[in-house]
Design a protein around this motif. Sequence first.
Motif, PDB file in Angstrom:
ATOM      1  N   MET A   1       0.853  -1.188   0.000  1.00  0.00           N
ATOM      2  CA  MET A   1       0.000   0.000   0.000  1.00  0.00           C
ATOM      3  C   MET A   1       0.894   1.245   0.000  1.00  0.00           C
ATOM      4  SD  MET A   1      -3.368   0.733   2.255  1.00  0.00           S
ATOM      5  CE  MET A   1      -2.807   1.454   3.793  1.00  0.00           C
ATOM      6  N   SER A   2       0.542   2.155  -0.832  1.00  0.00           N
ATOM      7  CA  SER A   2       1.263   3.426  -0.858  1.00  0.00           C
ATOM      8  C   SER A   2       1.097   4.132   0.473  1.00  0.00           C
ATOM      9  CB  SER A   2       0.698   4.299  -1.985  1.00  0.00           C
ATOM     10  OG  SER A   2       0.955   5.654  -1.722  1.00  0.00           O
ATOM     11  N   SER A   3       2.077   4.926   0.856  1.00  0.00           N
ATOM     12  CA  SER A   3       1.929   5.682   2.093  1.00  0.00           C
ATOM     13  C   SER A   3       1.430   7.098   1.816  1.00  0.00           C
ATOM     14  CB  SER A   3       3.252   5.706   2.854  1.00  0.00           C
ATOM     15  OG  SER A   3       4.195   6.461   2.137  1.00  0.00           O
ATOM     16  N   ASP A   4       0.926   7.304   0.621  1.00  0.00           N
ATOM     17  CA  ASP A   4       0.308   8.592   0.316  1.00  0.00           C
ATOM     18  C   ASP A   4      -1.206   8.437   0.253  1.00  0.00           C
ATOM     19  OD1 ASP A   4       2.764   9.693   0.110  1.00  0.00           O
ATOM     20  OD2 ASP A   4       2.629  10.211  -2.008  1.00  0.00           O
ATOM     21  N   PHE A   5      -1.892   9.472   0.691  1.00  0.00           N
ATOM     22  CA  PHE A   5      -3.318   9.551   0.411  1.00  0.00           C
ATOM     23  C   PHE A   5      -3.469  10.100  -1.010  1.00  0.00           C
ATOM     24  CE2 PHE A   5      -3.047   9.821   5.032  1.00  0.00           C
ATOM     25  CZ  PHE A   5      -3.948   8.839   5.396  1.00  0.00           C
ATOM     26  N   ILE A   6      -4.430   9.589  -1.719  1.00  0.00           N
ATOM     27  CA  ILE A   6      -4.637  10.021  -3.091  1.00  0.00           C
ATOM     28  C   ILE A   6      -5.729  11.077  -3.108  1.00  0.00           C
ATOM     29  CG2 ILE A   6      -5.122   9.278  -5.455  1.00  0.00           C
ATOM     30  CD1 ILE A   6      -2.691   7.918  -4.159  1.00  0.00           C
ATOM     31  N   PRO A   7      -5.358  12.306  -3.388  1.00  0.00           N
ATOM     32  CA  PRO A   7      -6.385  13.349  -3.340  1.00  0.00           C
ATOM     33  C   PRO A   7      -7.330  13.275  -4.540  1.00  0.00           C
ATOM     34  CG  PRO A   7      -4.286  14.286  -4.019  1.00  0.00           C
ATOM     35  CD  PRO A   7      -4.023  12.841  -3.679  1.00  0.00           C
ATOM     36  N   THR A   8      -8.582  13.497  -4.275  1.00  0.00           N
ATOM     37  CA  THR A   8      -9.545  13.730  -5.347  1.00  0.00           C
ATOM     38  C   THR A   8      -9.943  15.203  -5.252  1.00  0.00           C
ATOM     39  OG1 THR A   8     -11.521  13.293  -4.042  1.00  0.00           O
ATOM     40  CG2 THR A   8     -10.417  11.388  -5.038  1.00  0.00           C
ATOM     41  N   ASP A   9     -10.942  15.547  -5.983  1.00  0.00           N
ATOM     42  CA  ASP A   9     -11.471  16.900  -5.955  1.00  0.00           C
ATOM     43  C   ASP A   9     -11.791  17.353  -4.523  1.00  0.00           C
ATOM     44  OD1 ASP A   9     -12.377  19.145  -7.566  1.00  0.00           O
ATOM     45  OD2 ASP A   9     -14.367  18.659  -6.794  1.00  0.00           O
ATOM     46  N   ARG A  10     -12.169  16.376  -3.707  1.00  0.00           N
ATOM     47  CA  ARG A  10     -12.598  16.687  -2.345  1.00  0.00           C
ATOM     48  C   ARG A  10     -11.465  17.215  -1.475  1.00  0.00           C
ATOM     49  NH1 ARG A  10     -15.392  11.831   1.096  1.00  0.00           N
ATOM     50  NH2 ARG A  10     -13.473  10.800   0.464  1.00  0.00           N
ATOM     51  N   SER A  11     -10.282  16.660  -1.635  1.00  0.00           N
ATOM     52  CA  SER A  11      -9.200  17.017  -0.711  1.00  0.00           C
ATOM     53  C   SER A  11      -8.040  17.766  -1.369  1.00  0.00           C
ATOM     54  CB  SER A  11      -8.651  15.756  -0.023  1.00  0.00           C
ATOM     55  OG  SER A  11      -8.106  14.864  -0.978  1.00  0.00           O
ATOM     56  N   GLN A  12      -8.057  17.855  -2.662  1.00  0.00           N
ATOM     57  CA  GLN A  12      -6.961  18.549  -3.348  1.00  0.00           C
ATOM     58  C   GLN A  12      -6.916  20.024  -2.926  1.00  0.00           C
ATOM     59  OE1 GLN A  12      -5.292  16.981  -6.497  1.00  0.00           O
ATOM     60  NE2 GLN A  12      -3.740  18.455  -5.831  1.00  0.00           N
ATOM     61  N   VAL A  13      -5.749  20.472  -2.510  1.00  0.00           N
ATOM     62  CA  VAL A  13      -5.578  21.871  -2.117  1.00  0.00           C
ATOM     63  C   VAL A  13      -5.285  22.682  -3.370  1.00  0.00           C
ATOM     64  CG1 VAL A  13      -4.181  23.489  -0.785  1.00  0.00           C
ATOM     65  CG2 VAL A  13      -4.790  21.262   0.193  1.00  0.00           C
ATOM     66  N   ARG A  14      -6.123  23.649  -3.642  1.00  0.00           N
ATOM     67  CA  ARG A  14      -5.936  24.437  -4.878  1.00  0.00           C
ATOM     68  C   ARG A  14      -5.160  25.711  -4.640  1.00  0.00           C
ATOM     69  NH1 ARG A  14     -11.966  23.171  -7.231  1.00  0.00           N
ATOM     70  NH2 ARG A  14     -12.027  21.439  -5.796  1.00  0.00           N
ATOM     71  N   ARG A  15      -5.474  26.377  -3.531  1.00  0.00           N
ATOM     72  CA  ARG A  15      -4.774  27.614  -3.242  1.00  0.00           C
ATOM     73  C   ARG A  15      -3.422  27.274  -2.634  1.00  0.00           C
ATOM     74  NH1 ARG A  15      -4.825  31.972  -5.299  1.00  0.00           N
ATOM     75  NH2 ARG A  15      -4.001  32.846  -3.385  1.00  0.00           N
ATOM     76  N   ARG A  16      -2.367  27.818  -3.208  1.00  0.00           N
ATOM     77  CA  ARG A  16      -1.018  27.599  -2.675  1.00  0.00           C
ATOM     78  C   ARG A  16      -0.737  26.109  -2.464  1.00  0.00           C
ATOM     79  NH1 ARG A  16       0.928  32.964  -1.716  1.00  0.00           N
ATOM     80  NH2 ARG A  16      -0.804  34.315  -1.162  1.00  0.00           N
ATOM     81  N   PRO A  17      -0.768  25.344  -3.554  1.00  0.00           N
ATOM     82  CA  PRO A  17      -0.533  23.890  -3.421  1.00  0.00           C
ATOM     83  C   PRO A  17       0.835  23.558  -2.856  1.00  0.00           C
ATOM     84  CG  PRO A  17      -0.585  24.575  -5.739  1.00  0.00           C
ATOM     85  CD  PRO A  17      -1.045  25.741  -4.929  1.00  0.00           C
ATOM     86  N   GLN A  18       1.768  24.500  -2.902  1.00  0.00           N
ATOM     87  CA  GLN A  18       3.098  24.224  -2.340  1.00  0.00           C
ATOM     88  C   GLN A  18       3.041  24.047  -0.827  1.00  0.00           C
ATOM     89  OE1 GLN A  18       2.024  27.099  -3.513  1.00  0.00           O
ATOM     90  NE2 GLN A  18       2.836  28.857  -2.381  1.00  0.00           N
ATOM     91  N   ARG A  19       1.933  24.461  -0.202  1.00  0.00           N
ATOM     92  CA  ARG A  19       1.800  24.269   1.247  1.00  0.00           C
ATOM     93  C   ARG A  19       1.131  22.946   1.591  1.00  0.00           C
ATOM     94  NH1 ARG A  19      -0.556  30.277   2.415  1.00  0.00           N
ATOM     95  NH2 ARG A  19       1.399  31.398   2.136  1.00  0.00           N
ATOM     96  N   ALA A  20       0.731  22.202   0.587  1.00  0.00           N
ATOM     97  CA  ALA A  20      -0.050  20.988   0.836  1.00  0.00           C
ATOM     98  C   ALA A  20       0.813  19.746   0.800  1.00  0.00           C
ATOM     99  CB  ALA A  20      -1.167  20.874  -0.198  1.00  0.00           C
ATOM    100  N   ALA A  21       0.390  18.720   1.527  1.00  0.00           N
ATOM    101  CA  ALA A  21       1.049  17.414   1.492  1.00  0.00           C
ATOM    102  C   ALA A  21      -0.008  16.341   1.705  1.00  0.00           C
ATOM    103  CB  ALA A  21       2.126  17.310   2.567  1.00  0.00           C
ATOM    104  N   TYR A  22       0.221  15.211   1.093  1.00  0.00           N
ATOM    105  CA  TYR A  22      -0.754  14.121   1.146  1.00  0.00           C
ATOM    106  C   TYR A  22      -0.131  12.819   1.640  1.00  0.00           C
ATOM    107  CZ  TYR A  22      -2.989  17.553  -1.848  1.00  0.00           C
ATOM    108  OH  TYR A  22      -3.507  18.729  -2.329  1.00  0.00           O
ATOM    109  N   ASP A  23       1.111  12.880   2.089  1.00  0.00           N
ATOM    110  CA  ASP A  23       1.759  11.655   2.546  1.00  0.00           C
ATOM    111  C   ASP A  23       1.418  11.383   4.007  1.00  0.00           C
ATOM    112  OD1 ASP A  23       3.578  14.081   2.781  1.00  0.00           O
ATOM    113  OD2 ASP A  23       4.539  12.660   4.144  1.00  0.00           O
ATOM    114  N   GLU A  24       1.437  10.119   4.338  1.00  0.00           N
ATOM    115  CA  GLU A  24       1.053   9.713   5.697  1.00  0.00           C
ATOM    116  C   GLU A  24       1.889  10.418   6.756  1.00  0.00           C
ATOM    117  OE1 GLU A  24       1.253   5.512   6.261  1.00  0.00           O
ATOM    118  OE2 GLU A  24      -0.819   5.190   5.607  1.00  0.00           O
ATOM    119  N   ALA A  25       3.191  10.536   6.509  1.00  0.00           N
ATOM    120  CA  ALA A  25       4.060  11.111   7.542  1.00  0.00           C
ATOM    121  C   ALA A  25       3.633  12.544   7.870  1.00  0.00           C
ATOM    122  CB  ALA A  25       5.521  11.071   7.083  1.00  0.00           C
ATOM    123  N   SER A  26       3.346  13.332   6.831  1.00  0.00           N
ATOM    124  CA  SER A  26       2.941  14.723   7.064  1.00  0.00           C
ATOM    125  C   SER A  26       1.585  14.787   7.756  1.00  0.00           C
ATOM    126  CB  SER A  26       2.863  15.476   5.736  1.00  0.00           C
ATOM    127  OG  SER A  26       4.123  15.502   5.094  1.00  0.00           O
TER     128      SER A  26
END
Lengths: 226, 226
Positions: free
Chosen positions: B1-26
């Motif tokens: 299993m990947s250790s990343d969450f897979i973003p869909t439209d629901r969780s994808q950060v659109r504003r300032r995506p450089q501040r976003a992370a989807y990995d389990e550790a973060s």
Amino acid sequence: MSSDFIPTDRSQVRRRPQRAAYDEASVFAILDAGLMAHVGYVIDGQPFVTPTSYWREGRTLYWHGSAGGRALAAQAGLPVCVTVSHLDGLIVARSGIAHSAQYRSVMAFGRARLVQDRQAKRAAMAAFIDRLYPGRWAGLRPTQDAELDAISVVAMEIEEAAAKVKAEGVARLPIDETWDGWRGVIPVRQVLGAAEPVEEAEAPPLLALYRAGARLDETLAAAAQA
Amino acid sequence: MSSDFIPTDRSQVRRRPQRAAYDEASVFAILDAGLMAHVGYVIDGQPFVTPTSYWREGRTLYWHGSAGGRALAAQAGLPVCVTVSHLDGLIVARSGIAHSAQYRSVMAFGRARLVQDRQAKRAAMAAFIDRLYPGRWAGLRPTQDAELDAISVVAMEIEEAAAKVKAEGVARLPIDETWDGWRGVIPVRQVLGAAEPVEEAEAPPLLALYRAGARLDETLAAAAQA
């Protein structure tokens, strides 16, 4: 006008109603001690909870964000729930069930509306800055029209609000009295650290409230009064 | 299993995506540093945001409350959004638009389900207590069946989660460089006070993490590791 919010089914606290209050003074005291709210809204049946800074003027709550984002556009015209909470302590008990937390919270309900024209947006931003740092707005670099156009400001008249406060300590369950073990409250508070200036300079007098070691909730409440 | 969450439209950060992370550790680092979540759910189209304590086991979040309350029953089987946020600093700038806050937050999405049988509820409570106070459960007065029946425990497998972190300081807008005025960051942190015991007694070693002056987020993260 009554200074109480009138609870309906939506805001009436059912569990432990003795911890609930619906009067403006109780609700405003909790709101004015906070900076971050959690705004709940619904898109296609899916709830979203966005943390955001907010401020209050009378019975109106405000928050703002990018005009290009999804959240504020999705809130406009729709029912929202704005929740503000303060964690005040950890309750450590002799039984699992008696472990708990001390807190103050407000759930406020209303309908979000976008503040449309630039003048109103500028006034809202000024009110926010001056609510946090009394007197600061007048000394800031003037805000440009393009900057106002890039943000959305949302206002919500509070239709209903319920405050809920748990301040008491460890529950004294009779059955726990027969058990040994440490129990007590570990207080929690948000405090300010020493300001970290970009340029070496004394912080201006209007930031005096924000001194290192001060409680954030007390500082915000004092700033709201100033 | 990947250790990343897979973003869909629901969780994808659109504003300032450089501040976003989807990995389990973060995501887990932010969740494990917190005690209070804000749970968003919908009843008849109306959003509600309830502050509640929570805990995590793997990709599952848990929270609990009174079996007699409305909130948990209303969440069961339905989509919820669980948001955890930490306020880390106030950003004081030379222009209104550059005022901001430093924060860490996670929005986690999933479907709530009630933990039904007593054994699972007991195990969940034990996990919660031991997550906060490692090793404490074994020494507590045993939890009775009636006590378990009086609470509801909700579990939510995290389907999607987005972390968003703003750690940088004052934005250096070119136009602000031409303006005078103090600017900087005022750090904010949640800290523990000195424990207030019900009976005069030394706090047990397993509470050593919760010493006066410690940061709550660091303490919770350390307890989650223990």
